[in-house]
Each structure stands twice: as C-alpha cells, then as structure tokens.
Design a protein around this motif. Structure first.
Motif, PDB file in Angstrom:
ATOM      1  N   UNK A   6       0.823  -1.204   0.000  1.00  0.00           N
ATOM      2  CA  UNK A   6       0.000   0.000   0.000  1.00  0.00           C
ATOM      3  C   UNK A   6       0.860   1.258   0.000  1.00  0.00           C
ATOM      4  N   UNK A   7       1.945   1.250   0.777  1.00  0.00           N
ATOM      5  CA  UNK A   7       2.823   2.418   0.825  1.00  0.00           C
ATOM      6  C   UNK A   7       3.501   2.659  -0.516  1.00  0.00           C
ATOM      7  N   UNK A   8       3.954   1.585  -1.160  1.00  0.00           N
ATOM      8  CA  UNK A   8       4.600   1.730  -2.456  1.00  0.00           C
ATOM      9  C   UNK A   8       3.606   2.242  -3.495  1.00  0.00           C
ATOM     10  N   UNK A   9       2.369   1.763  -3.423  1.00  0.00           N
ATOM     11  CA  UNK A   9       1.338   2.229  -4.356  1.00  0.00           C
ATOM     12  C   UNK A   9       1.104   3.724  -4.181  1.00  0.00           C
ATOM     13  N   UNK A  10       1.062   4.201  -2.934  1.00  0.00           N
ATOM     14  CA  UNK A  10       0.843   5.622  -2.681  1.00  0.00           C
ATOM     15  C   UNK A  10       2.007   6.457  -3.200  1.00  0.00           C
ATOM     16  N   UNK A  11       3.222   5.950  -3.065  1.00  0.00           N
ATOM     17  CA  UNK A  11       4.382   6.667  -3.586  1.00  0.00           C
ATOM     18  C   UNK A  11       4.336   6.746  -5.106  1.00  0.00           C
ATOM     19  N   UNK A  12       3.946   5.645  -5.751  1.00  0.00           N
ATOM     20  CA  UNK A  12       3.833   5.643  -7.207  1.00  0.00           C
ATOM     21  C   UNK A  12       2.771   6.627  -7.678  1.00  0.00           C
ATOM     22  N   UNK A  13       1.684   6.700  -6.943  1.00  0.00           N
ATOM     23  CA  UNK A  13       0.622   7.641  -7.316  1.00  0.00           C
ATOM     24  C   UNK A  13       1.098   9.083  -7.190  1.00  0.00           C
ATOM     25  N   UNK A  14       1.820   9.368  -6.110  1.00  0.00           N
ATOM     26  CA  UNK A  14       2.332  10.723  -5.922  1.00  0.00           C
ATOM     27  C   UNK A  14       3.281  11.093  -7.054  1.00  0.00           C
ATOM     28  N   UNK A  15       4.132  10.141  -7.435  1.00  0.00           N
ATOM     29  CA  UNK A  15       5.062  10.372  -8.546  1.00  0.00           C
ATOM     30  C   UNK A  15       4.302  10.560  -9.851  1.00  0.00           C
ATOM     31  N   UNK A  16       3.288   9.705 -10.074  1.00  0.00           N
ATOM     32  CA  UNK A  16       2.525   9.764 -11.323  1.00  0.00           C
ATOM     33  C   UNK A  16       1.791  11.090 -11.468  1.00  0.00           C
ATOM     34  N   UNK A  17       1.257  11.599 -10.368  1.00  0.00           N
ATOM     35  CA  UNK A  17       0.516  12.861 -10.436  1.00  0.00           C
ATOM     36  C   UNK A  17       1.406  14.021 -10.832  1.00  0.00           C
ATOM     37  N   UNK A  18       2.701  13.915 -10.525  1.00  0.00           N
ATOM     38  CA  UNK A  18       3.633  14.992 -10.880  1.00  0.00           C
ATOM     39  C   UNK A  18       4.154  14.854 -12.299  1.00  0.00           C
ATOM     40  N   UNK A  19       3.927  13.694 -12.901  1.00  0.00           N
ATOM     41  CA  UNK A  19       4.433  13.473 -14.250  1.00  0.00           C
ATOM     42  C   UNK A  19       3.715  14.355 -15.256  1.00  0.00           C
ATOM     43  N   UNK A  20       4.451  14.855 -16.198  1.00  0.00           N
ATOM     44  CA  UNK A  20       3.901  15.655 -17.286  1.00  0.00           C
ATOM     45  C   UNK A  20       4.283  15.012 -18.616  1.00  0.00           C
ATOM     46  N   UNK A  21       3.326  14.899 -19.492  1.00  0.00           N
ATOM     47  CA  UNK A  21       3.613  14.349 -20.804  1.00  0.00           C
ATOM     48  C   UNK A  21       4.490  15.285 -21.608  1.00  0.00           C
TER      49      UNK A  21
END
Length: 312
Positions: A6-21
């Motif tokens: 669950x913690x790793x999933x939350x970290x991935x989501x935080x990273x993904x939200x900052x990603x810009x195409x």
C-alpha cells in the motif's frame, strides 16, 4: 492488503501525479463547448469523470468515447490524457468521458473493470438526458487502461441498451499469467521493467489464479470467445516489453473475424504517445482518431443518422 504494498502504491501515485507528458496539445488548439467534472454513481462509490463536450451544431445525438488512463491498475489520473481527449472531442464531434476508475491494491480485480463497465451502462441509461447515442459508443485505453478497455468491450457484447462499435488498445498488458521477466525488450533499460510489472500484477490480483481469467488476461480468451468483439485499433511499440502480447492478441482477434487495424511503431517504447518521439506520437493519435471516426460513421449509417452531420 499488505502495508508495504500500500505504501509503495501511494508513492507511485504521488510520482505519477507529478508526471507531465512531453507530447501534449495546447488546449486552444482544440476548443470545446465545455469540460465538466462529473461524479457517476456506482457500486464502488462515485466515479469521477471528465466530460469533454464538443461545440457542434448538429441536433443528432452524439457518439461517445470512454477513455481509460494507464498506470498499471495502481496509479495514473485521467488528467494525463486531457489534451488527447480534447483533440478527439473536437475533431470527432463526440462526447469524450475520461474516467478516474478505482485503483488497486485497495480495489483489486474486478473492481476497476466492473466500475468502468458500470459507467458505460450509466451513460447509456442517461442517453436521452445527455443527448448521446448509446448505439455509437467506443472504449479505449493506454497500458493498463487498454486491458480494461477490451474487458469493457467484452462485457458489452450483446447488451440490449448499448453498443460498443470500436475498441482502442494502446500498448496494453494483455497476459498477466506470463512471468514479466520473460517479456523482453531490445533495449537494455526499457521504460517498463519486469519488477514494476510484477508489482502492478500483485496489486491488481488478490489471487494469482485470477490471472487465467480472460477478463484479466484477454490473450487467454479462445478464438471462439472473441467472436463478436468490436472493430479494433491496436497499437504497439518496438521496444516495449508488452509488444509481443499485443501482436498476439491482434492476431487472435483477426482469427475471430474481428477487423483489426494494427500498427507497431518503430523506435518507440511504452508510453510513447505521451512521451514521444513527437512525430510517432502524432501519427498514433491520428490513427486513433481515424479509427474512431470510421467506426462512428459506419454505425451512424446503420442507425439512419447522417454521419456528416453527426461528426460535424
């Protein structure tokens, strides 16, 4: 649900939200009537969706494209696909619904798939109010979203109130039974690595035996089970570790009698439609647009709608 997972999933989501195409379109390039955030009631809670309304003069009901973002069933947000949804809504004169479906591991299979299908059914039920045509619907997605999209198209076959006339499968994961380490790339360090895929799979499936379900691994469906699937645009990338299963699924669809427009983009890796190369990304989006336009046009003729007016 395991704490570290669950913690790793939350970290991935935080990273993904900052990603810009890297490859995006300016909003002004494809002006719309409006973009509205809606919450659709489902058994898994209200599903957030972005509605892209085209500025069209036609009085005919609009065709609909349901877009499902990528992110390994674990991360990703619909905003990653915002500029492409604007393009499709503007150029096709269709309503684009860009869905924020529930994510794993909090919501493992079949939650995301079933919620996506429930949203499609809700759209059909609200067709008269929304001014849309439930007989001219399409569904598509990128990466994990492509997996969900073909699952939604599968569930929609034979539906009495709606019809999916086209499915878009963009560099999707289609076989979760195969060890990700056996999914090879011609690059030493492809964008999507075996370790990350293995983590995504472990989050999505509460039981590894679920991987054998054709709604999880569409490639495992028999040719007979794929008969009646909608016409398909299927995109793969040369260096993507998911290329092989995409090509195999395209061939199985063809064996089932499904029209498939398949293209492998040379020199590209996973997520190239968002990260470039720019020329390849533009070609891919044009391929997607052309496939949807043809499907909506053919369906319009079948139901007696003037396709020129419908796609004005």
């Amino acid at each position: 649900m395991k704490l570290m997972q669950a913690l790793k999933a939350k970290l991935l989501r935080a990273f993904a939200k900052r990603m810009k195409g890297k490859f995006v379109y300016a909003a002004a390039q494809f002006p719309l009537l409006t973009v509205a955030e809606e919450y659709i009631p489902t058994a898994w809670g209200p599903a957030r969706a972005l509605f892209y309304w085209p500025n069209v003069q036609s009085t005919q009901p609009l065709p609909v494209y349901l877009n499902l973002h990528g992110g390994g069933f674990v991360a990703g947000v619909p905003e990653h696909d915002d500029s492409y949804c604007r393009r499709l809504a503007h150029n096709l004169g269709c309503l684009v619904v860009n869905l924020d479906y529930v994510l794993a591991p909090e919501h493992p299979f079949p939650a995301g798939l079933r919620q996506s299908f429930a949203v499609l059914e809700w759209l059909a039920e609200q067709a008269a109010t929304l001014g849309i045509d439930p007989q001219r619907m399409a569904v598509g997605g990128h990466s994990a979203g492509g997996n969900l999209a073909t699952g939604v198209a599968n569930l929609a076959r034979g539906h009495q109130r709606l019809r999916v006339v086209h499915q878009l499968i963009d560099y999707a994961v289609l076989d979760l039974t195969q060890d990700p380490a056996l999914k090879v790339s011609s690059l030493d360090k492809p964008l999507l690595g075996a370790g990350l895929v293995r983590f995504f799979n472990s989050c999505y499936l509460s039981d590894s035996a679920q991987a054998r379900d054709p709604l999880v691994s569409p490639l495992l469906a028999t040719v007979g089970e794929l008969q009646g699937m909608p016409a398909t645009t299927l995109i793969t990338a040369e260096h993507d570790i998911l290329r092989g299963e995409g090509e195999a699924y395209a061939e199985k669809l063809r064996q089932a009698g499904v029209p498939v427009n398949e293209r492998m983009f040379a020199g590209c890796d996973h997520m190239f439609t968002h990260l470039g190369p720019d020329d390849s990304a533009e070609q891919a989006w044009q391929l997607i647009e052309d496939g949807l336009r043809e499907a909506f046009g053919e369906a319009a003729k079948e139901v007696g709608v003037n396709p020129v007016n419908a796609l004005a």
